[in-house]
Structure formats: structure tokens, C-alpha cells
Design a protein around this motif. Structure first.
Motif, PDB file in Angstrom:
ATOM      1  N   LYS A 195       0.878  -1.074  -0.052  1.00 42.95           N
ATOM      2  CA  LYS A 195       0.084   0.100  -0.055  1.00 42.95           C
ATOM      3  C   LYS A 195       0.751   1.158  -0.055  1.00 42.95           C
ATOM      4  O   LYS A 195       2.056   1.153   0.853  1.00 42.95           O
ATOM      5  CB  LYS A 195      -0.724  -0.032   1.277  1.00 42.95           C
ATOM      6  N   ARG A 196       0.531   2.146  -0.663  1.00 47.23           N
ATOM      7  CA  ARG A 196       1.358   3.432  -0.773  1.00 47.23           C
ATOM      8  C   ARG A 196       1.199   4.036   0.548  1.00 47.23           C
ATOM      9  O   ARG A 196       0.500   4.271   1.133  1.00 47.23           O
ATOM     10  CB  ARG A 196       0.627   4.442  -1.861  1.00 47.23           C
ATOM     11  N   TYR A 197       2.389   4.783   0.974  1.00 50.82           N
ATOM     12  CA  TYR A 197       2.471   5.299   2.184  1.00 50.82           C
ATOM     13  C   TYR A 197       1.589   6.459   2.408  1.00 50.82           C
ATOM     14  O   TYR A 197       1.050   6.648   3.548  1.00 50.82           O
ATOM     15  CB  TYR A 197       4.095   5.684   2.244  1.00 50.82           C
ATOM     16  N   ARG A 198       1.075   7.265   1.332  1.00 51.02           N
ATOM     17  CA  ARG A 198       0.284   8.440   1.455  1.00 51.02           C
ATOM     18  C   ARG A 198      -1.157   7.811   1.918  1.00 51.02           C
ATOM     19  O   ARG A 198      -1.762   8.762   2.514  1.00 51.02           O
ATOM     20  CB  ARG A 198       0.199   9.129   0.143  1.00 51.02           C
ATOM     21  N   ASN A 199      -1.588   6.668   1.837  1.00 52.51           N
ATOM     22  CA  ASN A 199      -2.814   6.112   2.277  1.00 52.51           C
ATOM     23  C   ASN A 199      -2.691   5.300   3.605  1.00 52.51           C
ATOM     24  O   ASN A 199      -3.629   4.850   4.026  1.00 52.51           O
ATOM     25  CB  ASN A 199      -3.251   5.046   0.972  1.00 52.51           C
ATOM     26  N   TYR A 200      -1.432   5.534   4.356  1.00 47.66           N
ATOM     27  CA  TYR A 200      -1.221   5.144   5.549  1.00 47.66           C
ATOM     28  C   TYR A 200      -1.871   5.867   6.707  1.00 47.66           C
ATOM     29  O   TYR A 200      -2.058   7.021   6.486  1.00 47.66           O
ATOM     30  CB  TYR A 200       0.095   4.919   5.839  1.00 47.66           C
ATOM     31  N   SER A 201      -2.639   5.241   7.501  1.00 43.02           N
ATOM     32  CA  SER A 201      -3.001   6.109   8.693  1.00 43.02           C
ATOM     33  C   SER A 201      -1.880   6.571   9.406  1.00 43.02           C
ATOM     34  O   SER A 201      -0.886   6.014   9.244  1.00 43.02           O
ATOM     35  CB  SER A 201      -3.850   5.429   9.538  1.00 43.02           C
ATOM     36  N   LEU A 202      -1.960   7.651  10.442  1.00 41.52           N
ATOM     37  CA  LEU A 202      -0.831   8.036  11.043  1.00 41.52           C
ATOM     38  C   LEU A 202      -0.426   6.966  12.052  1.00 41.52           C
ATOM     39  O   LEU A 202       0.752   6.868  12.281  1.00 41.52           O
ATOM     40  CB  LEU A 202      -1.564   9.005  12.168  1.00 41.52           C
ATOM     41  N   GLY A 203      -1.015   5.831  12.507  1.00 45.08           N
ATOM     42  CA  GLY A 203      -0.530   4.922  13.286  1.00 45.08           C
ATOM     43  C   GLY A 203       0.199   4.012  12.493  1.00 45.08           C
ATOM     44  O   GLY A 203       1.447   3.443  12.819  1.00 45.08           O
ATOM     45  N   MET A 204      -0.276   3.746  11.263  1.00 45.61           N
ATOM     46  CA  MET A 204       0.484   2.844  10.482  1.00 45.61           C
ATOM     47  C   MET A 204       1.999   3.513   9.940  1.00 45.61           C
ATOM     48  O   MET A 204       2.804   2.858   9.865  1.00 45.61           O
ATOM     49  CB  MET A 204      -0.154   2.512   9.108  1.00 45.61           C
TER      50      MET A 204
END
Length: 324
Positions: free
Chosen positions: A147-156
Motif C-alpha cells: 500500500k502506498r505510504y500516502r494512504n497509511y493512517s498516522l498509526g501505520m
């Protein structure tokens, strides 16, 4: 990173090796231009195997201390060791996340870690994919590896940064404000991860201004104030420095205070509809029975155990910026 050196020319990071301690600092000091003292003669002793909370309000010198430990800035005075070794010898055994993660937004988590690992001259290229897969699995991001980093939540994102610090075997993990800016779910994720890493035998040094988080996460803590150490020890010993109190909610304040005094409780205080006193060795249920037996209407009875914030206020007379 290179070893740091004193202004007079003697090496820092020269504290004697110790098998019992993950971090030792002695007189560690940082003065900036203009005479500002960010860290003032800091003596820390971090036991191996601990989850060590490094506490203090924002601006108390926590990040400056971490940057000195990792050789990112040079101390003005003092000495220190990590894992019983001076810098730079200790660094391959230390993972760190300082001042938040920074990754490429359009790359996946896995691809970001590949680039991160490739920038490390000590990493073994032949084992990169396995080490990255293991690190992602350890922080619970295997399913989101592509998954692209920009779509990660803050916790991820915070967990990915911790994965980057765990790409090799680490005996010490240093985290600077790992839950800063996270929502409750992200905070719980990072807290659980820290506990899991520590359970695997890694010493974890966690800088934070959130006292409640440290109390839930850590076995030991140090409290900083304006660059100085004001307390250090196990969580239990720090909290044990203040008395546990009992609070009685009642409309019969005067009678309740009299009964508590008769029972021998110390420091009885009345205010509004509450009466409080030092619990000492008294059993709360016996206090309740005595109050009811004396005809006191008890609306509520609670045991008030001291918190780290109580410790800080007791030591400094000041409040603690628990919200950042």
C-alpha cells in the motif's frame, strides 16, 4: 554517524562498559550559542530489558538528549555509553526514530523500507527482502506492505518508522514521541507494539510528554524539567513517593472528617462535599463500615493512587503539559 568529541578534545561516549545498563550518561550537558542550556548535567541509568519513559514537558530537553546520544549533535560536556559501548561502535545495535517518520508518499511501505535499507552501509543486500518482510510482520504491516505510504493512517506511518528501525537485530530501540499526534487507536497500536518489542528482549527508551501513556507502557521513568533531571526510578517507586489517599463523598462532611481522624488516618482534609485523608495501612472497606456505623451518609468512597503527574507537581510545584 561519527563519534562526538568534547570541545577540549577528549572523547565522549567513553563511560565504562556495563552489562546491566543499556544507556548510561554522566554529566551530559548541551549549551547552545547565547548561553542557553538545553540539557544540564544529566545523569541517566537505563537498565537493560526495561521500557524506559523519558518524560518532560515540551522544551524540557528530551529531544536534545536523544540527539546527543545518537551522535547527531555534540555535547558540550559529559560522557555516555549505549549498551556499554562508546559511539560509533554501539550504533549497529541501536534502532531509533527521532522527530517523526519521513518517507516517500507515492512508494509503498515495502518500497520505502527497501530504499531505507539500501542507504545503510552496514546492511547485507542479500538478506534485505527477508529482513524487511520480518520487520513489517513484527509491526503488523504485512498486509499493507504494498500500500502506498500516502494512504497509511498516522498509526501505520509510525509503525512503519519503527519497522525501519528494526531492519537489523537491535538491542536498544530509541523512540522520540512515538504517539505524538496519533488518535486513540494509533496510540493503542504503538503502545502494544512497544510492549511486544520489549517482550522480545529489546530495551526500549521512549521520550514522551504524555504521562498517562508512560504509566501504561513503561517499567521505569525519568522526569525532566528545563534541562534537569528531577526524578528517576521504577514507575512503582516514583508513584510510591507520594501517599495513597482515600476520598469520601458525603453530605456529612464534618462527621466524616471526625470519623477518619478517630480511625487514625493522617492529613484529613475537607472541601465541598468531599473529605480526603492519607490511606496508610487502613483497609477501605473497614473505613466505609466505620463511616456507615457512625451514621455518615456515604455517597461514594474512592482510593486515590498517585500518578506521575502528581509526582511531577510534588517535585516542582508546577503543572505538567499533559496535552502537548
Amino acid at each position: 554517524m561519527t563519534a562526538v568529541a568534547q570541545e577540549a578534545g577528549a572523547p565522549f561516549g567513553a563511560a565504562p562498559p556495563s552489562g546491566e545498563h543499556a544507556i548510561v550518561t554522566r554529566g551530559l550537558t548541551k549549551r547552545f550559542r547565547g548561553g542557553q542550556v538545553a540539557v544540564d548535567a544529566l545523569d541517566l541509568t537505563v537498565p537493560r530489558g526495561s521500557v524506559y519513559g523519558f518524560l518532560g514537558p515540551n522544551g524540557s530537553g528530551k529531544t536534545t538528549t536523544i540527539r546527543m546520544m545518537l551522535g547527531l549533535i555534540a555535547p558540550t560536556e559529559g560522557e555516555y555509553s549505549l549498551l556499554g559501548l562508546p559511539l560509533p561502535r554501539a550504533l549497529p545495535r541501536v534502532g531509533a526514530v527521532v522527530e517523526g517518520p519521513a518517507f516517500y508518499p507515492y512508494l509503498s511501505g515495502e518500497a520505502n523500507l527497501m530504499r531505507f535499507d539500501a542507504a545503510d552501509p552496514t546492511s547485507v543486500r542479500a538478506t534485505a527482502r527477508k529482513r524487511i518482510a520480518d520487520a513489517l510482520d513484527r509491526v503488523g504491516l504485512s498486509a499493507a506492505a504494498g500500500k502506498r505510504y500516502r494512504n497509511y493512517s498516522l498509526g501505520m506511518r509510525q509503525r512503519l518508522a519503527i519497522a525501519g528501525a528494526l531492519l537489523g537485530p537491535r538491542e536498544l530501540l530509541i523512540l522520540d514521541e512515538p504517539t505524538n499526534g496519533l488518535d486513540p487507536q494509533g496510540t493503542r497500536e504503538v503502545r502494544a507494539l512497544v510492549k511486544d518489542i520489549a517482550a522480545g528482549g529489546t530495551t526500549v527508551f521512549v521520550s514522551s510528554h504524555l504521562l498517562a501513556e508512560v504509566e501504561q507502557m513503561c517499567t521505569h521513568a525519568a522526569i525532566m524539567r528545563t534541562g534537569r533531571l528531577v526524578a528517576e526510578g521504577t514507575i512503582a517507586s516514583l508513584n510510591g513517593g507520594l501517599a495513597t489517599r482515600v476520598r469520601v463523598e458525603t453530605p456529612d462532611v464534618a462527621d466524616a472528617a471526625r470519623v477518619l481522624g478517630t480511625l487514625g488516618l493522617a492529613d484529613v482534609r475537607s472541601g465541598g462535599a468531599d473529605v480526603t485523608a492519607e490511606l496508610g495501612g487502613h483497609a477501605p472497606e473497614r473505613i466505609n463500615a466505620a463511616l456507615v456505623g457512625a451514621g455518615v451518609a456515604v455517597r461514594g468512597l474512592a482510593v486515590l493512587r498517585p500518578s506521575l503527574e502528581d509526582v511531577f507537581v510534588g517535585l516542582t510545584g508546577e503543572g505538567f503539559d499533559v496535552d502537548g
